[in-house]
Design a protein around this motif. Sequence first.
Motif, PDB file in Angstrom:
ATOM      1  N   VAL A  33       0.842  -1.185   0.000  1.00  0.00           N
ATOM      2  CA  VAL A  33       0.000   0.000   0.000  1.00  0.00           C
ATOM      3  C   VAL A  33       0.879   1.238   0.000  1.00  0.00           C
ATOM      4  N   THR A  34       0.802   2.002  -1.079  1.00  0.00           N
ATOM      5  CA  THR A  34       1.548   3.256  -1.157  1.00  0.00           C
ATOM      6  C   THR A  34       0.637   4.371  -0.645  1.00  0.00           C
ATOM      7  N   THR A  35       1.183   5.240   0.195  1.00  0.00           N
ATOM      8  CA  THR A  35       0.356   6.278   0.795  1.00  0.00           C
ATOM      9  C   THR A  35       0.803   7.646   0.325  1.00  0.00           C
ATOM     10  N   ILE A  36      -0.180   8.456  -0.089  1.00  0.00           N
ATOM     11  CA  ILE A  36       0.091   9.865  -0.364  1.00  0.00           C
ATOM     12  C   ILE A  36      -0.490  10.646   0.782  1.00  0.00           C
ATOM     13  N   ILE A  37       0.350  11.442   1.415  1.00  0.00           N
ATOM     14  CA  ILE A  37      -0.110  12.172   2.580  1.00  0.00           C
ATOM     15  C   ILE A  37      -0.024  13.654   2.284  1.00  0.00           C
ATOM     16  N   SER A 206       2.234   0.703   6.186  1.00  0.00           N
ATOM     17  CA  SER A 206       3.618   0.221   6.170  1.00  0.00           C
ATOM     18  C   SER A 206       4.177   0.030   4.773  1.00  0.00           C
ATOM     19  N   GLY A 207       3.832   0.967   3.889  1.00  0.00           N
ATOM     20  CA  GLY A 207       4.390   0.943   2.531  1.00  0.00           C
ATOM     21  C   GLY A 207       5.083   2.262   2.255  1.00  0.00           C
ATOM     22  N   PRO A 208       5.454   2.504   0.995  1.00  0.00           N
ATOM     23  CA  PRO A 208       6.098   3.768   0.636  1.00  0.00           C
ATOM     24  C   PRO A 208       5.188   4.958   0.965  1.00  0.00           C
ATOM     25  N   LEU A 209       5.826   6.069   1.288  1.00  0.00           N
ATOM     26  CA  LEU A 209       5.089   7.256   1.710  1.00  0.00           C
ATOM     27  C   LEU A 209       5.496   8.428   0.826  1.00  0.00           C
ATOM     28  N   ILE A 210       4.508   9.124   0.271  1.00  0.00           N
ATOM     29  CA  ILE A 210       4.805  10.294  -0.557  1.00  0.00           C
ATOM     30  C   ILE A 210       4.047  11.474   0.008  1.00  0.00           C
ATOM     31  N   ALA A 211       4.720  12.597   0.145  1.00  0.00           N
ATOM     32  CA  ALA A 211       4.036  13.793   0.622  1.00  0.00           C
ATOM     33  C   ALA A 211       3.647  14.650  -0.572  1.00  0.00           C
ATOM     34  N   LEU A 212       2.406  15.101  -0.588  1.00  0.00           N
ATOM     35  CA  LEU A 212       1.915  15.924  -1.694  1.00  0.00           C
ATOM     36  C   LEU A 212       1.855  17.364  -1.215  1.00  0.00           C
ATOM     37  N   GLU A 213       2.518  18.247  -1.954  1.00  0.00           N
ATOM     38  CA  GLU A 213       2.513  19.644  -1.506  1.00  0.00           C
ATOM     39  C   GLU A 213       2.162  20.559  -2.653  1.00  0.00           C
TER      40      GLU A 213
END
Lengths: 213, 569
Positions: A33-37, A206-213
């Motif tokens: 699960v890839t998460t965009i935060i 618990s997967g890759p984490l990407i921050a969206l700005e």
Amino acid sequence: MNALELRDVTICPSATRVPLFAPLTLHVPAGSVTTIIGASGVGKSTLIDFIGGHLSAGFEASGQVTLNGRDVTRLPAEARRIGILFQDALLFPHLSVGDNLAFGLDRAVHGRARRRAAVDAALDQAGLTGFYDRDPATLSGGQRARAALMRTLLAEPQALLLDEPFSKLDPDRRADLRAFVFDHVRDRAVPVLMVSHDAEDAAAASGPLIALE
Amino acid sequence: MRNTEGRWLRLTVLGIVSAGLVLPILAGLWETARAAFGLLPAIGAETLSFDPWRQLLALPGFMTSLRLTLWTGFASTLLALAIATGFCAAMHERMDMGHSARLLTPFLAAPHAALAIGLAFLIAPSGWIARLLSPWATGWVLPPDLATVRDPYGIALILGLLIKEVPFFLLVMLAALSQVQVRAHLAAGRALGYGRGLVWIKVIAPQVYPLIRLPVFVVLSFALSVVDMAIILGPSNPPTLAVAMTRWFFAADTMLILPASAAALMQTVLVGTAILLWLGAERVAIWLGRFWVRRGGRGLSSGPGLALAGAGAVILMLLGAAALLALLIWSVTWRWPFPDALPESWSLRAWSRPSMGWGTALRETLAIGLATTALSLTLAIAWLEGEDRAGMSRARWAEGLIYLPLLVPQVAFLYGLSVTFLRTGISGGVVAVIWGHALFVFPYVMIALSDPWRALDRRMVRAAAALGAGPLRRLFAVKLPMQLRPVLTAAAIGFAVSVAQYLPTLFLGAGRIATLTTEAVTLSSGSDRRVTGVYAVLQAALPFAAYAAALMLPALLLRRRLGLAGAAP
């Protein structure tokens, strides 16, 4: 090979033409699960809409979405085979719980008995045994969310998008449902992309984490 | 990219609406205009001239007719607006949308003709009210020689129009009020020391009016051009302009068609001018209102005016209900000598022989109503679905297109349309009548369905698409079932509008199609109230049945679906 890929995706409101975020390129591998935060209002849900093919009139987007090597950017939503779990369960109010699941169930499953059995099995998995004829309006929030996940999975999506699926639940229910959802989607070995503004969601994924700005 | 979605659907709908709705109106106006200037080859008139106009002005009673038309049209519209506004101001806090709409439904459903006939049975010198008051209060043992119906001032006609128009205004006002922050503004105004009535006039009404402007114009146009109600309740010699020209169109002397066409053209101009005048009056009212607001008068004593308006609305509804009851009683009466309060003997004889005529009329009315409703509903859903697929909101011109048939007076183009139909060979049959009805049914169906359709949760549709459902499946398996209630309500409204149509049946049926409405209006001038009662009761019963079905079917089909009952989120 199985992956959801974004290439130089930008989205801007037609009125202002100011992009919501910097061009986004992303590789979402299957089985995790890839998460965009990002903070609310940054365009996370709009990005989900774009990937799923639901972008509202009033937005313009550029860039490319490919699923398992197939360019889906110009396909209508129903042809993309990208499942979405929304903030609300969005069970169709005119159908029973079971018929909602049957609505989602892949056409490839033939025969009345086999389709019914598939739906019943999914209801069992969701802890909703015997709920086929229930009115969705009589379900608790957690039950609705589980039914919605089952409906989405029965459609055999090749990728899954989670649009803050836990944000509307009570804190104590949230952990349960999160575990339930992640267990089920990891089994599927399809790319899963979640957007959230909750750090706990991201940690649990618990997967890759990407921050969206 | 998205705007190309559903383009074919939208183009098809636009084509059908243009060719099916706009073109007939334009063609009808064109033929009417030609005849108004002396060109009607069918009766041998082939020279362009102003003779029809000269003839028209010379026809006996023309000026009286014109005056009468303007008086009844403006008086009824203004009064209805005032009474409805006052009633809303007095009652709004105690009304909830659902209950009020249900209370108004019978008055909206009752056809004009049936209501007018019932009202005549009620207020005529030999009517029910006179019977109830005689002889103990009035001393009358014979019907008095008073013109309470078909009076020269058109009071009975205005009363009849009010019974239909006040509930209509109440309905559109209630819908508009839900978009205004009534409670907050009322509280703010009253905290500044303004009386409740004055807050309504100075604060709430100016916010509501722009939202109900088009319906106001529809009512104004209708009141100036109404025929069936004016035949039954209005003065007969001379009658209002619309009734007069209908008579000339059907007169034995076919040369009267030319001045009748001139009158029909004049009717269009009349309605257009009336709307312009109204717009001018709006400006003046805004200017005066601003002046008035700036003076800051608190006016604590506006209570009596509101009470009067509220009482007026209640009296109108009671009259309407009594009128419908009078129809029912007369239809089962055998002997009812004056001044008895109730019939002396009862009988089902008027009902006993459907083959005498009402059976055929009922069948025709049903068939035309169902066909028209089905066509209009299909077209409306296709239109809304086209908008959905393109993700477009409605353009102003499209909204205008929908209202066009309701703003142009029927009398102005129906004769011309019958000429066009005659030339193309679709005249005088059931197809022509259905087409004619659809011109007026479609707009109402469209108006009734648009708001609920837009209120549908779009995310449900997205959820269906994400599960792989294509456009057709989304429409038939998700949207339409979720919209069952509004779709059936729109169908009931459409059916009621079709049942109530008088002029389209008359002109386009070429006298060969007899519906309950045309028969009831024809019989209303006769003497047998029993037979008239039967037709009028049936005419009113059909829309009631349709509304009842629209109310009960969803309750039955969706009784196990709380999410659609309006209670659950």
